[in-house]
Design a protein around this motif. Structure first.
Motif, PDB file in Angstrom:
ATOM      1  N   ASN A  78      -2.564  11.960 -10.394  1.00  0.00           N
ATOM      2  CA  ASN A  78      -2.545  12.236  -9.225  1.00  0.00           C
ATOM      3  C   ASN A  78      -2.618  11.209  -8.278  1.00  0.00           C
ATOM      4  OD1 ASN A  78      -3.161  15.434  -8.632  1.00  0.00           O
ATOM      5  ND2 ASN A  78      -4.644  14.753 -10.287  1.00  0.00           N
ATOM      6  N   LEU A  79      -2.164  11.149  -6.974  1.00  0.00           N
ATOM      7  CA  LEU A  79      -2.299  10.070  -6.080  1.00  0.00           C
ATOM      8  C   LEU A  79      -3.501  10.268  -5.151  1.00  0.00           C
ATOM      9  CD1 LEU A  79       0.992   9.414  -4.405  1.00  0.00           C
ATOM     10  CD2 LEU A  79      -0.128   7.881  -5.940  1.00  0.00           C
ATOM     11  N   LYS A  80      -4.157   9.283  -5.139  1.00  0.00           N
ATOM     12  CA  LYS A  80      -5.765   9.173  -4.237  1.00  0.00           C
ATOM     13  C   LYS A  80      -5.527   8.165  -3.139  1.00  0.00           C
ATOM     14  CE  LYS A  80     -10.542   9.243  -4.871  1.00  0.00           C
ATOM     15  NZ  LYS A  80     -11.696   9.059  -5.893  1.00  0.00           N
ATOM     16  N   GLN A  81      -5.760   8.619  -1.885  1.00  0.00           N
ATOM     17  CA  GLN A  81      -5.863   7.595  -0.725  1.00  0.00           C
ATOM     18  C   GLN A  81      -7.298   7.108  -1.067  1.00  0.00           C
ATOM     19  OE1 GLN A  81      -4.881   9.076   3.170  1.00  0.00           O
ATOM     20  NE2 GLN A  81      -6.162   7.722   3.990  1.00  0.00           N
ATOM     21  N   TRP A 108       0.723  -1.201  -0.045  1.00  0.00           N
ATOM     22  CA  TRP A 108      -0.161  -0.058  -0.117  1.00  0.00           C
ATOM     23  C   TRP A 108       0.921   1.254  -0.102  1.00  0.00           C
ATOM     24  CZ3 TRP A 108      -4.242  -1.062   4.116  1.00  0.00           C
ATOM     25  CH2 TRP A 108      -5.174  -2.141   3.761  1.00  0.00           C
ATOM     26  N   SER A 109       2.046   1.368   0.072  1.00  0.00           N
ATOM     27  CA  SER A 109       2.724   2.329   0.218  1.00  0.00           C
ATOM     28  C   SER A 109       2.889   3.213  -1.066  1.00  0.00           C
ATOM     29  CB  SER A 109       4.177   2.112   0.492  1.00  0.00           C
ATOM     30  OG  SER A 109       4.962   1.121  -0.596  1.00  0.00           O
ATOM     31  N   ALA A 110       2.879   4.497  -0.944  1.00  0.00           N
ATOM     32  CA  ALA A 110       3.041   5.088  -2.242  1.00  0.00           C
ATOM     33  C   ALA A 110       4.215   5.191  -2.851  1.00  0.00           C
ATOM     34  CB  ALA A 110       2.588   6.843  -1.787  1.00  0.00           C
ATOM     35  N   VAL A 162       1.263  12.775  -0.882  1.00  0.00           N
ATOM     36  CA  VAL A 162       1.451  11.899   0.347  1.00  0.00           C
ATOM     37  C   VAL A 162       1.675  12.557   1.627  1.00  0.00           C
ATOM     38  CG1 VAL A 162       2.810  10.124   1.139  1.00  0.00           C
ATOM     39  CG2 VAL A 162       2.062   9.770  -1.032  1.00  0.00           C
ATOM     40  N   ASP A 163       2.353  13.736   1.602  1.00  0.00           N
ATOM     41  CA  ASP A 163       2.778  14.203   2.915  1.00  0.00           C
ATOM     42  C   ASP A 163       1.725  15.240   3.126  1.00  0.00           C
ATOM     43  OD1 ASP A 163       5.364  12.850   2.928  1.00  0.00           O
ATOM     44  OD2 ASP A 163       6.491  14.276   2.003  1.00  0.00           O
ATOM     45  N   PHE A 207      -3.250   3.804  -1.322  1.00  0.00           N
ATOM     46  CA  PHE A 207      -3.267   4.710  -2.557  1.00  0.00           C
ATOM     47  C   PHE A 207      -3.334   3.975  -3.714  1.00  0.00           C
ATOM     48  CE2 PHE A 207      -0.687   6.941   0.697  1.00  0.00           C
ATOM     49  CZ  PHE A 207      -1.074   8.292   0.785  1.00  0.00           C
ATOM     50  N   LYS A 208      -3.700   4.819  -4.684  1.00  0.00           N
ATOM     51  CA  LYS A 208      -3.810   4.540  -6.085  1.00  0.00           C
ATOM     52  C   LYS A 208      -3.555   5.609  -7.235  1.00  0.00           C
ATOM     53  CE  LYS A 208      -9.037   4.557  -6.991  1.00  0.00           C
ATOM     54  NZ  LYS A 208     -10.057   3.712  -7.391  1.00  0.00           N
ATOM     55  N   ILE A 209      -3.136   5.329  -8.357  1.00  0.00           N
ATOM     56  CA  ILE A 209      -2.663   6.573  -9.233  1.00  0.00           C
ATOM     57  C   ILE A 209      -4.170   6.637  -9.980  1.00  0.00           C
ATOM     58  CG2 ILE A 209      -1.396   7.191 -11.079  1.00  0.00           C
ATOM     59  CD1 ILE A 209       0.880   5.525  -9.902  1.00  0.00           C
ATOM     60  N   ILE A 210      -4.539   7.779 -10.243  1.00  0.00           N
ATOM     61  CA  ILE A 210      -5.583   8.186 -11.043  1.00  0.00           C
ATOM     62  C   ILE A 210      -5.278   9.104 -12.188  1.00  0.00           C
ATOM     63  CG2 ILE A 210      -7.228   7.677  -9.090  1.00  0.00           C
ATOM     64  CD1 ILE A 210      -7.664  10.680  -8.510  1.00  0.00           C
TER      65      ILE A 210
END
Length: 611
Positions: free
Chosen positions: A156-159, A81-83, A144-145, A169-172
């Motif tokens: 974008n990264l989305k939690q 699950w790590s970004a 992420v931060d 996270f996943k990339i959207i």
């Protein structure tokens, strides 16, 4: 010492139960002082000692296993699950150009839909061409931060979840849509070479997507049995307006006004077409302009089918080469309605009552009402004698215009009508001249209401010189109209002045008729043969006919008569309307002095002078 008789464990002297096995004591307690337990007791004690570690080991093993699983899961989820893992995978896929991997990793922001291979190729090219990888990775770290709340136009990264202290996270990708239009029905729209959707109608705008940020290649293809067409467009998708218009420049068959493609069958070279080859409401196509075509349109109307007939397509003159043809049944229905209309119209003239003509269009009704009422007013004042007659009428089968009236909700048609008729106005006279019959040409407007035709109004038809016109005629059996008091002409008993006035008025009327018909013989009975007036008026008729000029008597009256030996002078007051070939009109007032002589038993004119 005391020992438990159940497990052999040493117990207190006054104990009521064994702390080791729970055995309650009464009188069965065994008391042995300073004596070792016998073999039986020792054996039982050894057996009991062997059972205890097994249960404890099982419990311990379970707890240890759970702990191990939790620890493994913790570190596994921490990794999966790590970004950082996601961004490194994306970085690797971009560097290696692996668009298949990119397609698996990235979803659109508006759902769980993967971006697909075509979008992945666009995304890969956009990032590489713009050298955007480092920018995206930096943006991911900020997200992420939680050091930024802004979103990137591309990725974008989305939690997605939070569990055991870990964020998932996943990339959207930001979704982009476009609006597509085309001028041809059933056009196929493709994206990056892959067929996407079909636009069934040229009057709709279709929204397609989602797509990723970047440059996309779209194409539109159309095909029928006559042509195969293709257009391509590159579109850079961003936050600017996103529209595509695929307009094919094609050859079509123009459909003239009055012919509708709604509720119609279109036959091209004898073959029925489908909606793919119909463009809007006024064109058939696309077609190959190098080929020859025959077209026929068959339309279903509330009264039945009408056909244009099969006609050759004229590519260079598509303005008036086909129209609906009147069927025999429709001609009979229209002729029958015209008969009823004439009956009601003549009755309105006789009675000065238009109540039977309430179905007419309001302006036409008002004009008739005013005309007929004014006519009866003049007749009642004994100023006018009026005559109207209709011998026959017909409908042209070479012209039919059909249109739908949205205000009334009825279909209307326009047809050309010919009427063989006479209409005479005799002002300030007791005598009615012989009627002059001529052909009148009109365009009649009909409405189809309640399963029958009704006349709406009529206008003049200026195609009367068209030799191609062919009319289906019908004799009219109704009676003529004669309004006003007409005295019987008995010249032998009339006063000379009255006869001179009568011949002068007749000369004025028939001179106008001779000019309009281009026939001097019409006025010849009122002019003395060999006189100066004869030469003058023969020449006048010829000149005015050649110039295309016609006339109309508005007013004429003999105001005085003088006798001078064997001749008389008749003084008149006249108003004549001049109709020029250009269409201009002009009314002129005249005062003439006519010279009249006796010619046998009749009076005739020999000269005319301006007074």
């Amino acid at each position: 010492m005391k020992f438990c008789n159940q497990c052999g464990k040493e117990i207190k002297e006054n104990a009521k139960f064994c702390r080791n096995c729970g055995q309650q004591f009464d009188k069965t307690v065994v008391k042995v002082a300073n004596k070792q337990p016998d073999r039986t007791v020792s054996q039982r004690k050894r057996l009991t000692f062997k059972e205890r570690p097994l249960k404890q080991r099982i419990r311990f093993s379970v707890l240890v296993s759970i702990g191990i699983i939790l620890i493994i899961s913790y570190f596994t989820l921490s990794y999966l699950w790590s970004a950082d893992r996601l961004t490194k995978q994306l970085q690797t896929a971009i560097v290696e150009g692996d668009y298949l991997k990119i397609a698996e990793m990235i979803e659109f922001n508006n759902g769980n839909q993967a971006i697909g291979e075509e979008n992945a190729q666009v995304l890969l090219k956009t990032i590489n061409d713009g050298d955007l990888l480092e920018e995206l990775l930096t943006h991911f770290n900020l997200q992420v931060d939680k050091r930024t709340s802004s979103t990137h136009d591309i990725l974008n990264l989305k939690q997605t979840s939070y569990f055991l202290g870990f964020r998932r996270f996943k990339i959207i990708a930001e979704p982009y849509y476009i609006s597509v239009r085309t001028n041809l029905n059933n056009t196929q729209i493709s994206h990056m070479g892959q067929q996407g959707i079909t636009i069934e109608s040229n009057d709709v705008i279709k929204k397609i997507g989602p797509f990723v940020y970047g440059e996309h290649n779209f194409s539109a293809t159309y095909e029928n049995e006559y042509v195969s067409l293709e257009l391509s467009e590159y579109l850079y998708l961003s936050y600017s307006p996103r529209e595509l218009d695929f307009y094919f420049d094609v050859a079509t068959i123009w459909v003239p006004e009055g012919v509708t493609l709604n509720n119609s069958k279109v036959l091209l070279n004898g073959n029925e077409t489908d909606e793919e080859i119909i463009i809007g409401e006024s064109s058939i196509g696309p077609i190959d302009p190098e080929l020859d075509y025959k077209v026929e349109i068959i339309t279903t109307f509330p009264w039945g089918e009408l056909s244009t007939g099969e006609t050759d397509v004229l590519h260079d003159a598509q303005d008036n080469y086909f129209h609906y043809q009147l069927s025999e049944i429709m001609i009979d229905d229209l002729l029958g309605n015209l008969t009823s209309f004439y009956d009601q119209l003549f009755s309105a003239y006789r009675k000065n009552d238009l109540s039977q003509l309430s179905f007419l269009e309001s302006d036409f009704y008002s004009d008739l009402e005013y005309t007929i009422d004014d006519l009866h007013h003049s007749i009642n004042n004994e100023e006018l004698i009026y005559f109207q007659d209709l011998t026959s009428f017909g409908i042209s089968d070479d012209f039919l215009h059909v249109y739908y009236d949205e205000d009334t909700g009825f279909y209307n048609v326009i047809v050309n009508v010919i009427e063989e008729a006479a209409e005479e106005y005799q002002w300030y006279s007791d005598y009615l001249k012989d009627p002059y019959y001529d052909a009148d040409y009109y365009q009649y407007h009909f409405a189809y209401q309640n399963d029958q035709w009704n006349v709406l109004y009529r206008t003049n038809d200026y195609r009367y010189d068209d030799e191609r016109s062919n009319y289906r005629s019908l004799d009219y059996s109704g009676d003529s109209i004669q309004l006003g008091t007409v005295k019987e002409r008995v010249e032998s008993s009339q006063d000379e002045n009255e006869l001179i006035a009568s011949v002068t008025v007749n000369y004025i009327d028939y001179m106008v008729e001779a000019i309009n018909a281009g026939d001097y013989s019409l006025v010849e009975p009122y002019i003395k043969s060999g006189s100066l007036l004869e030469d003058m008026q023969i020449g006048l008729v010829e000149r005015l006919v050649e110039a295309g000029t016609t006339q109309e008597v508005i007013y004429r009256e003999v105001i005085d008569i003088e006798q001078d030996g064997d001749q008389w002078f008749a003084y008149t007051d006249e108003t004549i309307k001049i109709n020029f070939e250009s269409g201009d009109q002009e009314s002129r007032d005249y005062n003439w002095k006519y010279t009249v002589v006796k010619d046998g038993n009749n009076f005739k004119l020999t000269n005319i002078e301006r007074e």
